[in-house]
Write a protein that holds these residues in place. Sequence first.
Motif, short mmCIF file in Angstrom:
data_model
loop_
_atom_site.label_atom_id
_atom_site.label_comp_id
_atom_site.label_asym_id
_atom_site.label_seq_id
_atom_site.Cartn_x
_atom_site.Cartn_y
_atom_site.Cartn_z
N MET A 166 0.84 -1.19 0.00
CA MET A 166 0.00 0.00 0.00
C MET A 166 0.88 1.25 0.00
N SER A 167 0.61 2.16 -0.94
CA SER A 167 1.35 3.41 -0.99
C SER A 167 0.81 4.37 0.06
N SER A 188 -11.63 7.34 4.42
CA SER A 188 -12.90 6.70 4.04
C SER A 188 -13.51 5.85 5.15
N ASP A 189 -12.74 5.48 6.14
CA ASP A 189 -13.24 4.61 7.22
C ASP A 189 -13.02 5.32 8.55
N PHE A 190 -14.12 5.67 9.23
CA PHE A 190 -14.01 6.47 10.45
C PHE A 190 -13.25 5.74 11.55
N SER A 191 -13.46 4.44 11.72
CA SER A 191 -12.79 3.70 12.78
C SER A 191 -11.28 3.66 12.54
N VAL A 192 -10.91 3.49 11.27
CA VAL A 192 -9.49 3.51 10.93
C VAL A 192 -8.92 4.91 11.14
N LYS A 211 9.13 -5.57 14.35
CA LYS A 211 8.65 -6.95 14.44
C LYS A 211 8.33 -7.34 15.88
N THR A 212 9.15 -6.89 16.81
CA THR A 212 8.90 -7.21 18.22
C THR A 212 7.58 -6.63 18.69
N VAL A 213 7.33 -5.36 18.38
CA VAL A 213 6.09 -4.70 18.82
C VAL A 213 4.87 -5.35 18.19
N ILE A 214 4.95 -5.67 16.90
CA ILE A 214 3.82 -6.29 16.19
C ILE A 214 3.45 -7.63 16.81
N ASN A 215 4.45 -8.38 17.21
CA ASN A 215 4.20 -9.75 17.69
C ASN A 215 3.84 -9.84 19.17
N ILE A 216 3.90 -8.73 19.89
CA ILE A 216 3.65 -8.78 21.34
C ILE A 216 2.21 -9.20 21.67
N ALA A 217 1.24 -8.62 20.95
CA ALA A 217 -0.16 -8.88 21.29
C ALA A 217 -0.98 -9.20 20.05
N ASP A 218 -1.93 -10.09 20.21
CA ASP A 218 -2.87 -10.46 19.14
C ASP A 218 -4.23 -9.87 19.48
N PHE A 219 -4.88 -9.25 18.48
CA PHE A 219 -6.16 -8.59 18.73
C PHE A 219 -7.33 -9.34 18.08
N GLY A 220 -7.10 -10.61 17.72
CA GLY A 220 -8.17 -11.44 17.21
C GLY A 220 -8.41 -11.28 15.71
N SER A 221 -9.37 -12.04 15.21
CA SER A 221 -9.65 -12.06 13.77
C SER A 221 -10.74 -11.09 13.36
N ASP A 222 -11.47 -10.54 14.32
CA ASP A 222 -12.52 -9.57 14.02
C ASP A 222 -11.88 -8.19 13.86
N SER A 255 -7.49 -4.10 9.37
CA SER A 255 -8.44 -3.71 8.33
C SER A 255 -8.39 -4.63 7.12
N GLY A 256 -7.47 -5.57 7.14
CA GLY A 256 -7.35 -6.52 6.05
C GLY A 256 -6.68 -5.96 4.80
N LYS A 257 -5.94 -4.86 4.96
CA LYS A 257 -5.35 -4.21 3.80
C LYS A 257 -3.92 -4.66 3.50
N VAL A 258 -3.14 -4.90 4.54
CA VAL A 258 -1.75 -5.32 4.35
C VAL A 258 -1.40 -6.38 5.39
N SER A 259 -0.29 -7.08 5.13
CA SER A 259 0.24 -8.00 6.13
C SER A 259 1.22 -7.22 7.00
N THR A 260 1.69 -7.86 8.03
CA THR A 260 2.64 -7.18 8.93
C THR A 260 4.07 -7.67 8.70
N GLU A 261 4.31 -8.26 7.54
CA GLU A 261 5.63 -8.81 7.27
C GLU A 261 6.68 -7.72 7.08
N LYS A 262 6.29 -6.63 6.43
CA LYS A 262 7.26 -5.57 6.14
C LYS A 262 6.59 -4.21 6.24
N SER A 263 7.26 -3.28 6.93
CA SER A 263 6.71 -1.94 7.08
C SER A 263 7.22 -1.06 5.94
N PRO A 264 6.32 -0.37 5.22
CA PRO A 264 6.76 0.51 4.13
C PRO A 264 7.52 1.72 4.65
#
Length: 345
Positions: free
Chosen positions: A1-2, A12-16, A77-88, A221-230
């Motif tokens: 995502m650019s 476009s998305d208020f919650s985001v 990577k460390t911060v991303i992997n610390i906590a899981d917020f579920g699939s919803d 939001s289902g837009k990108v993976s967390t493998e690499k930060s742009p």
Amino acid sequence: MSFWEFAKFTISDFSVFLTVVMTLSVAFVNGWTDAPNAIASCVVTGTVGIRQAVLLASVSDFCGSLVMGVFSSKVIKTVINIADFGSDGKLALVSLCAAMSAVVIWATAAWAFGIPTSESHALIAGLTGASVAVSGGFEGIDLSECAKVFYGLILSTAMGFIFGFLFSKLIIYIFKNIKKSKADQLFKHSQIASAVLMAFMHGAQDSQKFAAVLMLVLSASGKVSTEKSPLWALILCSLIIALGTATGGGRIIKSVGMDMIKLRKDQGFASDLSGAVCLFISTLFGLPVSTTHTKTSAVMGVGVARSPKSVDWSVAGEIISAWIFTFPGCCLLSWGIACIYLKVF
């Protein structure tokens, strides 16, 4: 995502939008409250004026974010992997927004009382508390990644103190036969360089933490993976941190550099260099450490190297108490806010 796709999607998305705004607000507060840790010693020794020091810190923060973000993204990577917020995705966004709200409240309260608490550990605590709220338990917490945070806390505090003590003792030994006026002139220039380096490493550490949260938002939001930060995420966070840094932080400068110990120019140089070295080592190993903890510990070490009596231990005690209560306090605050948000939204 650019970046432009990110901007359009956010609007476009208020919650985001709300979650991103809160995340960038935390980044701003981080720059606002952590700036004194990079410039306090430089200002209180009279090496540079506060306006010039804040400008140096802002530019150095930004440069550090970009350079270290490109070469090492282990902290992300460390911060991303610390906590899981579920699939919803919706619940995850609400929880992330609650976490950022808690950090802003905690950091602002600390600033109001002039306590140099850690936004870095408040961020980790906020994410942890919100994850517990959304999952209803601790199964979403990665204990191995959380361990890195506690390792970093112990390591950065110990290294800051030890390096501050050793560097100060080394300086005293090397310059024992040199006139104070000549030594002060040398350290006047050296301290500027060490303060720039300290601010550079602050940016290198902290921009990665907030870029990681942006990645969590987009992942939820289902837009990108967390493998690499742009790269744009690091640039955006570094700009916001630099903007926060530019606003200054006189109260914390007073706590770190004036109340706890009266610094000389050589001591300011030793504390800045010690803090920068500790942050560099921690960043290379992906340990999300606190600039506040590192620099304050270094200042204590420098003071003890001269004389334990030169440190106002009552002020040091207040700062250490803030360290101890940051994680449980902000974690509980985040959990409470998340519980409210999840019911309301």
